[in-house]
Design an enzyme around this catalytic site. Sequence first.
Site, short mmCIF file in Angstrom:
data_model
loop_
_atom_site.label_atom_id
_atom_site.label_comp_id
_atom_site.label_asym_id
_atom_site.label_seq_id
_atom_site.Cartn_x
_atom_site.Cartn_y
_atom_site.Cartn_z
N GLY A 155 -12.89 -6.42 1.69
CA GLY A 155 -12.36 -5.58 0.61
C GLY A 155 -10.87 -5.80 0.43
N GLN A 162 -2.31 -4.02 -2.07
CA GLN A 162 -2.20 -5.10 -1.07
C GLN A 162 -1.74 -6.41 -1.70
OE1 GLN A 162 -6.29 -4.28 0.72
NE2 GLN A 162 -5.14 -5.01 2.50
N CYS A 206 -7.85 -5.11 8.96
CA CYS A 206 -7.30 -5.03 7.61
C CYS A 206 -6.50 -6.31 7.33
CB CYS A 206 -6.39 -3.81 7.50
SG CYS A 206 -5.60 -3.62 5.91
N LEU A 207 -6.64 -6.86 6.13
CA LEU A 207 -5.90 -8.07 5.78
C LEU A 207 -4.39 -7.85 5.81
CD1 LEU A 207 -8.05 -9.44 2.80
CD2 LEU A 207 -7.96 -10.33 5.14
N HIS A 266 -12.21 2.74 3.45
CA HIS A 266 -11.01 1.97 3.79
C HIS A 266 -10.19 1.65 2.54
CE1 HIS A 266 -8.94 -1.23 6.34
NE2 HIS A 266 -8.64 -1.64 5.12
N GLU A 267 -10.87 1.21 1.47
CA GLU A 267 -10.14 0.77 0.27
C GLU A 267 -9.61 1.96 -0.54
OE1 GLU A 267 -9.30 -2.20 0.32
OE2 GLU A 267 -10.78 -2.86 1.80
N HIS A 316 -6.48 2.92 1.00
CA HIS A 316 -5.38 2.04 0.58
C HIS A 316 -4.75 2.52 -0.72
CE1 HIS A 316 -4.81 -1.40 3.19
NE2 HIS A 316 -6.09 -1.71 3.20
ZN ZN Z 1 -7.19 -2.92 4.43
#
Ligand code: ZN
Length: 234
Positions: free
Chosen positions: A46, A51, A90-91, A132-133, A136
């Site tokens: 995701g 991000q 997480c990226l 999670h998203e 964000h």
């Molecule tokens: Zn993330």
Amino acid sequence: MSLRQIRVFPDPILRKKCRTVRRVDDKVRELAQDMLETMDAAGGVGLAANQVGALQRVVTLHLPGEESGIILVNPEIRDTQGEREVIEGCLSLPGYEGMVKRSMIVKARWLDENGSKIKVTAENLFAQALEHEVDHLNGILYVDHLHEHEKLAAAGTHIAEGQPHMHDLEVELHVEHNNDDSKPSESDVEVVHSTIKFSDLYSQSSVDQMQYDLRLAGYVLDSVKPLESETDLT
Ligand SMILES: [Zn+2]
């Protein structure tokens, strides 16, 4: 379509709340397509728009086993059921993972890339990724859900309790926007101040890794020093 740079912790944009998308137009679709490409290239499940530096409520998801990713505009979580502990990464925090509590079932709705309303009841990784998203988009990172900072570890390692660790750090970054043909002028350099909370990253090796990750991402790290008002919350 083009790849966008994934912002990494402690980039302050990760703490910003994204704005509701008023109209799903070509600009939104272009952002979302870039996000899909960027997410797939990074091997992520995701990605949220902040991000990649865009403060809009746009998310992309690509669950393993699915042929292609999906676009979620203005995603909202309507209801959750149950609780479970899951390992999450997480990226924007490359190289780390931690144990967090997530819901068993998530009911959510959003607009797709054509502006059509979608409603789902999600389980497993789909539910986890939605939580999670959407976090964000509200400036929340999974590390905020860690109950014990010992539970954040470099991916694939386990950190023993009672190991020495560091406290809150003040970080100053000089971000140089790359101009290949000339030396950076003053306008090309942005100074970013950020605070690393003890709960987010704590060991010297974690800080070293973070500095390394930031350099890889093109940041020049100026100084890392303990906060004067640090309190020992161990
Ligand atoms: Zn993330």
